[in-house]
Every structure is written in structure tokens, then in C-alpha cells.
Design a protein around this motif. Structure first.
Motif, PDB file in Angstrom:
ATOM      1  N   MET A 263       0.811  -1.217   0.000  1.00 10.74           N
ATOM      2  CA  MET A 263       0.000   0.000   0.000  1.00 10.74           C
ATOM      3  C   MET A 263       0.846   1.269   0.000  1.00 10.74           C
ATOM      4  O   MET A 263       0.391   2.329  -0.423  1.00 10.74           O
ATOM      5  N   ARG A 264       2.090   1.195   0.478  1.00 11.94           N
ATOM      6  CA  ARG A 264       2.937   2.385   0.515  1.00 11.94           C
ATOM      7  C   ARG A 264       3.583   2.697  -0.825  1.00 11.94           C
ATOM      8  O   ARG A 264       3.754   3.853  -1.192  1.00 11.94           O
ATOM      9  N   THR A 265       3.956   1.651  -1.574  1.00 11.56           N
ATOM     10  CA  THR A 265       4.671   1.865  -2.829  1.00 11.56           C
ATOM     11  C   THR A 265       3.809   1.587  -4.058  1.00 11.56           C
ATOM     12  O   THR A 265       4.240   1.843  -5.177  1.00 11.56           O
ATOM     13  N   ALA A 266       2.600   1.046  -3.860  1.00  9.90           N
ATOM     14  CA  ALA A 266       1.703   0.685  -4.973  1.00  9.90           C
ATOM     15  C   ALA A 266       2.353  -0.329  -5.900  1.00  9.90           C
ATOM     16  O   ALA A 266       2.200  -0.276  -7.117  1.00  9.90           O
ATOM     17  N   VAL A 267       3.090  -1.283  -5.320  1.00 11.34           N
ATOM     18  CA  VAL A 267       3.734  -2.355  -6.071  1.00 11.34           C
ATOM     19  C   VAL A 267       3.049  -3.673  -5.730  1.00 11.34           C
ATOM     20  O   VAL A 267       2.776  -3.958  -4.556  1.00 11.34           O
TER      21      VAL A 267
END
Length: 343
Positions: A263-267
């Protein structure tokens, strides 16, 4: 994962298949499913799958799949038994410190390398930048067949190309010397492209891998169990399609492509511990349905560095210990986008 957990995921998936159902974006396949006992859903293109139809198709699918080579041999995979090791698909190449798109000469080189590795049982197709998309499946099969006699897993790009692959199968007799596969683009959705490829390759005894690829937190619930239930429902819908089109078609159950979402890096994470747990779920559900299972071992690293070494080694250890029937991933980097000959 124990049989009780597998039964709970199965029940949750059966409930999803019955309501709301799965979007099936192919009119001809929808018509065949309805004639076979499926029900129309509440929305356009949605099909509901009764429990009886699902389980009838699970029982129709063979419990063993023979993946032949062109030397007259090959190996059978089953829910319980030795694991086969394959390479991986990709569109990029890391070689001599340079990162670039794969071209057809690169693919020939990679296939020759894989042909000489005794622990690799099958060779995967790749996306070749110098070949038009409409010809990549046919040209890919030709290049692989010219450079290895091992079992080949073709990448399918178009329905017309898939139909041509069926004609190419007869070159080596009736052996299943190559296989195909496709992925549900969820949540709870099979595209027209995927279903058309299933339809055009039906009737030829070509093994197919049915992939569920939910991303926990995006195209599936954030919990691993919830994402597994959605992915399992997608796979079961794909299994019903293939058995309605070709009763007895060899099918490989693949929930091992499932991801989690950072959720932090959208990976979409492919090399984390959650991926290894989902591979264990794939193996357990394969045993639950008595079908061969599949998974992949990947890493987010873009080169053959320490991160890749750690993530891939832990991945191979956990996937093999889970008893997955077939594991992809030899040489794979950058979340399945890149191949490394050095690795």
C-alpha cells in the motif's frame, strides 16, 4: 495448509460462484455454459455456477497431466508427486549489465541454455520485441522447438495464433509436447481473449494451466484467505469452461500467481513471504481437488543481486516443501518481467 482450511476456502468460493457469479465476456462460451447447467447472473455477461456443475467438472478433469517432450518421453504431474521445474515468461533481459527488451535471437539463446540445464523440465515462451504481437505465439513456438526438445509452454497472444498452434501440434504426432495457459483478470472475471483461446484450443488434448491471480488488497480481499477464495473461484470457473468445451481436458490448477499489494509503494509484491504462503494454498487446493498444482518463484529485484538470491532461494525452498506439482521461475527477476541468463 490443512484439509479443513482447504474445505473452508472451497465453500467460500462455491458461494461466490453461485452469487454473484463470474463475468464471462464471450457470448459463445456463455451459451455453452448455460446449456451445461449454469445460470444467468444479475448483471450482463455474468454467469452463476451451481455447486453440482462445478464438482462434476472437477471430477471430469484428469488427476494426472502428462507433459510430453519431443524425445518420446516426458513426465506426469499429479496433486501428490515429484515437482517439475520450469523457466519463466518475460519481456526484458538482463545480460552483461544491460537491461533491454527480449528479441528473437535472445530467446533462441535462452532456450538453448535452458535445454542444457538438467534440473529444468520445461521451457517458457517470452515476449519478443522484434516480432509483431499477432505472430509472437506462433513464432515463439517455432523458435523454442528449434532449440529444445523439452516440454514447451507457449505464450498465447491472439485467438488466431492459438488456432495455428493446434495445427503445429500435429508436427510431432499426437503428443502433448507443448501446453498453454491463461489468467483470469479479476476480480471474478474472464476476458473474451482468454475464453476465445480456451475455445479455439479445445478438442486437441493440449494441457492448459488455469491461473487465478488475485492481488490481495486490490482485486481481492486484503486477507490471504479472502484473496485465495476469490482466486479459487476464478480457477474453478475456468476449469468448468475447459471441461464443458473439452471433457477430460488436462488442466493444471494455479493459485500460485496470487500477489499482495504494497500500500505504501503501490507495487504488486511477488517475492514476499505472503507469496510463498499462497503457493502453499495452491498446493493444498490442488490436493483437495485431486488436480496438479502450480506456482511461481519471483523477486522484485531487477538484477541478480543479494536480494534476488535471498528471495528466490527462500521461494524455491518453501514452494518445493509445499509440494506444488509445477513451479515456474528459473532466471526470473523484476516480478516476472525480466530474465537473467546468469541467474
Amino acid at each position: 495448509m490443512n484439509p479443513t482450511d482447504a474445505a473452508q476456502i472451497h465453500d467460500a468460493s462455491i458461494a461466490l460462484l453461485d452469487d454473484p457469479g463470474v463475468r464471462m465476456e464471450h457470448a459463445g462460451v456463455r451459451e455453452k455454459l448455460l446449456r451445461a447447467g449454469a445460470k444467468p447472473g444479475r448483471e450482463a455477461q455474468v454467469i452463476r455456477f451451481p455447486r453440482g456443475l462445478v464438482m462434476e467438472c472437477v471430477e471430469t478433469a484428469p488427476s494426472e497431466v502428462w507433459l510430453a517432450d519431443r524425445r518420446g518421453g516426458g513426465r506426469r504431474i499429479a496433486a501428490a508427486g515429484p515437482t517439475q521445474i520450469w523457466s519463466a515468461p518475460g519481456m526484458n533481459l538482463v545480460r552483461h549489465g544491460v537491461h533491454r527488451h527480449v528479441a528473437s535471437p535472445d530467446m533462441a539463446d535462452l532456450v538453448r541454455l535452458l535445454d542444457r540445464l538438467p534440473h529444468v523440465d520445461g521451457v517458457f515462451g517470452m515476449t519478443m520485441d522484434d516480432v509483431p504481437p499477432g505472430a509472437r505465439d506462433v513464432v515463439g513456438l517455432r523458435i523454442m522447438a528449434e532449440n529444445t526438445a523439452k516440454h514447451i509452454r507457449v505464450l498465447c497472444f491472439t485467438p488466431r495464433g492459438a488456432q495455428t498452434l493446434c495445427e503445429m501440434k500435429g508436427v510431432a504426432g499426437d503428443l502433448p509436447w507443448f501446453s498453454i495457459g491463461f489468467t483470469a483478470h479479476g476480480p471474478l472475471r474472464w476476458t473474451e481473449l482468454a475464453l476465445d483461446i480456451f475455445a479455439r484450443t479445445a478438442g486437441h488434448g493440449i494441457p492448459t494451466t488455469i491461473n487465478g491471480e488475485p492481488t490481495a488488497g486490490v482485486s481481492g480481499p486484503v486477507t490471504l484467505a479472502g484473496a485465495a477464495a476469490v482466486g479459487n473461484a476464478e480457477i474453478l470457473a475456468g476449469l468448468v469452461v475447459n471441461q464443458v468445451l473439452e471433457p477430460g481436458r488436462p488442466c493444471i490448477y494455479n493459485l500460485g500467481l496470487a500477489h499482495t499489494f504494497d500500500m505504501r509503494t503501490a507495487v504488486a509484491v511477488t517475492g514476499g513471504p505472503e507469496n510463498h504462503l499462497l503457493a502453499d494454498v495452491s498446493a493444498a487446493m490442488g490436493r483437495f481437488y485431486d488436480l496438479p498444482s502450480c506456482s511461481w518463484v519471483s523477486t522484485e529485484s531487477m538484477c541478480a543481486d543479494a536480494q534476488a538470491a535471498i528471495e528466490k532461494s527462500l521461494g524455491w525452498l518453501s514452494h518445493l516443501r509445499s509440494g506444488v506439482s509445477l513451479v515456474w521461475g528459473v532466471g526470473q527477476l523484476e516480478s516476472e518481467m525480466t530474465l537473467s541468463p546468469a541467474q
